[in-house]
Design a protein around this motif. Structure first.
Motif, mmCIF file in Angstrom:
data_model
loop_
_atom_site.group_PDB
_atom_site.id
_atom_site.type_symbol
_atom_site.label_atom_id
_atom_site.label_comp_id
_atom_site.label_asym_id
_atom_site.label_seq_id
_atom_site.Cartn_x
_atom_site.Cartn_y
_atom_site.Cartn_z
ATOM 1 N N LYS A 132 0.853 -1.210 0.000
ATOM 2 C CA LYS A 132 0.000 0.000 0.000
ATOM 3 C C LYS A 132 0.885 1.255 0.000
ATOM 4 O O LYS A 132 1.813 1.367 0.807
ATOM 5 N N ASP A 133 0.616 2.189 -0.939
ATOM 6 C CA ASP A 133 1.436 3.418 -0.985
ATOM 7 C C ASP A 133 0.603 4.649 -0.648
ATOM 8 O O ASP A 133 0.996 5.788 -0.903
ATOM 9 N N LYS A 134 -0.550 4.388 -0.020
ATOM 10 C CA LYS A 134 -1.525 5.459 0.278
ATOM 11 C C LYS A 134 -0.901 6.626 1.032
ATOM 12 O O LYS A 134 -1.190 7.788 0.761
ATOM 13 N N ASN A 135 -0.042 6.334 1.997
ATOM 14 C CA ASN A 135 0.511 7.403 2.863
ATOM 15 C C ASN A 135 1.931 7.792 2.470
ATOM 16 O O ASN A 135 2.640 8.429 3.256
ATOM 17 N N LEU A 136 2.362 7.398 1.287
ATOM 18 C CA LEU A 136 3.718 7.733 0.843
ATOM 19 C C LEU A 136 3.693 9.043 0.061
ATOM 20 O O LEU A 136 2.654 9.474 -0.435
#
Ligand code: XIL
Length: 384
Positions: free
Chosen positions: A297-301
């Protein structure tokens, strides 16, 4: 033993990347050059052009991906990429109850049969997901099941479905996600209709029915939330281990643990020693291990693709380098192959609306750093 460092390589990388990414936003007039932000200069260089599937096979391992009929039948580029990169596939939807069971007295195997035929004609292994789960249950099920018919429903479903694919299946996720500590039971079991109407033995019963229906299939217990060094994941590892020990002590025909491995690029609490210990404890039960649904998951990157892709790649490499060191690990499947069809677009969208990038291939089926990282992990894996 490698010298203990205060911060793991990935924690350091994430800190520097985020710092430099935010600094570059402050000094927007300077062109943002991601290469300058990578203090560890991890290049993720993969040797040659060989597919991940072939690199896995060389080491006696399998690599593949989840697919669905809709996207596979409508996109020749996806079909070609699956054919090139994978040696095993698993239906993302088509072997779940809501696809297979239009009514309490009927089965619709057509979508799953299409995928089984795709696997056969492309020389791919085919794994089944999932026979018993608390999700993807058709509306008639919830209205119908009770303590009088639950066992018969379980018996009929598993027997019919497993026999339908007997001889053509690599492995079955017999029971999926049966542990949920938030439900408060001392055994950690999730409060599902199966538990409610059959009792805690439903898991053992499901495996016995599946083994009776296809004695040759590898039978797997599959779950998530086992990967990180957090109190919740540690507690769940213990509960899963206890469940598996209990099943094995009763002679249940269970052959493997599936670790879904839905990772987060911004989660830095991964302890390789603790996870390696968990994997060897599973192996000591004479169980194999499959990484069944890995994605990052790269949602908060940071939104910058070069920064994001590097952190996602580092997450894959740091995790898989530990996993593939365990000889009991026999297969790794990503939950999808291309960012174009990831479930995370719907389930974990980015607040900035940017397309998520959790998988080895981008939305145009081009290899990304994540592809390199997975390829390197297989290249560096010990021979089985
Ligand atoms: C997901 C699918 O990818 C979605 O398209 C669907 O809407 C919900 O299920 N763990 C599992 C998988 O075991 O079956 C789930 O698949 C993802 C989480």
């Amino acid at each position: 033993m490698a010298k203990k460092t205060l911060f793991t390589r990935r924690q350091t990388l994430f800190f520097w990347l985020s710092t430099f990414a935010s600094l570059s936003l402050l000094t927007s007039k300077n062109a943002f050059n991601p290469r300058q932000i990578d203090p560890l200069s991890r290049k993720f260089v993969a040797s040659g052009n060989m597919s991940i599937g072939k690199r896995a096979l060389i080491k006696g391992l399998s690599y593949g991906a989840a697919v669905n009929k809709n996207s596979l039948s409508s996109n020749p580029q996806l079909a070609a990429s699956i054919d090139k990169e994978c040696v095993i596939i698993v239906p993302e939807w088509e072997l779940k109850w809501d696809f297979l069971r239009p009514t309490s007295t009927s089965f619709d195997f057509r979508p799953a049969d299409w995928l089984a035929e795709f696997a056969r004609t492309h020389g791919l292994l085919f794994r089944g997901h999932t026979l018993v789960w608390h999700e993807a249950l058709p509306t008639w099920f919830v209205k119908t099941i009770n303590s009088h018919n639950a066992r018969q429903l379980l018996l009929e479903h598993i027997t019919t479905v497993v026999k339908h694919y007997a001889g053509n299946i690599h492995s079955w996720d017999v029971v999926n996600e049966a542990i949920n500590l938030q439900d408060g039971r001392s055994d950690g079991l999730r409060k599902t209709p199966w538990l409610q109407f059959i009792g805690r033995d439903y898991i053992e019963i499901a495996f016995c029915i599946a083994a009776e229906a296809d004695p040759k299939a590898m039978l797997v217990y599959n779950d998530y939330g086992l990967e990180y060094d957090t109190p919740e994941h540690e507690a769940k590892r213990k509960a899963v281990l206890n469940l598996l020990k209990n099943l094995k002590s009763k002679g249940t025909p269970i052959h493997a643990l599936g670790i879904q491995s839905h990772l987060s690029g911004d989660e830095t609490r991964f302890n390789s020693d603790k996870f390696q210990k968990f994997l060897s404890e599973i192996a000591s039960l004479d169980l194999k291990i499959l990484i069944t649904e890995i994605d990052v998951k790269d949602k908060n990157l940071p939104v910058d693709i070069k920064v994001r892709d590097r952190i996602v790649a580092a997450t894959y490499e740091d995790y898989l380098s530990v996993v593939l060191n365990e000889p009991a690990v026999i297969a790794v499947l990503t939950w999808g192959l291309s960012d174009r069809y990831t479930w995370l677009s719907e389930y974990q969208p980015r607040r900035d609306g940017a397309r998520v990038r959790p998988l080895p291939l981008d939305a145009n089926f081009k290899r990304k750093l994540a592809w390199n990282a997975i390829a390197r992990a297989f290249d560096n894996a010990p021979q089985r």
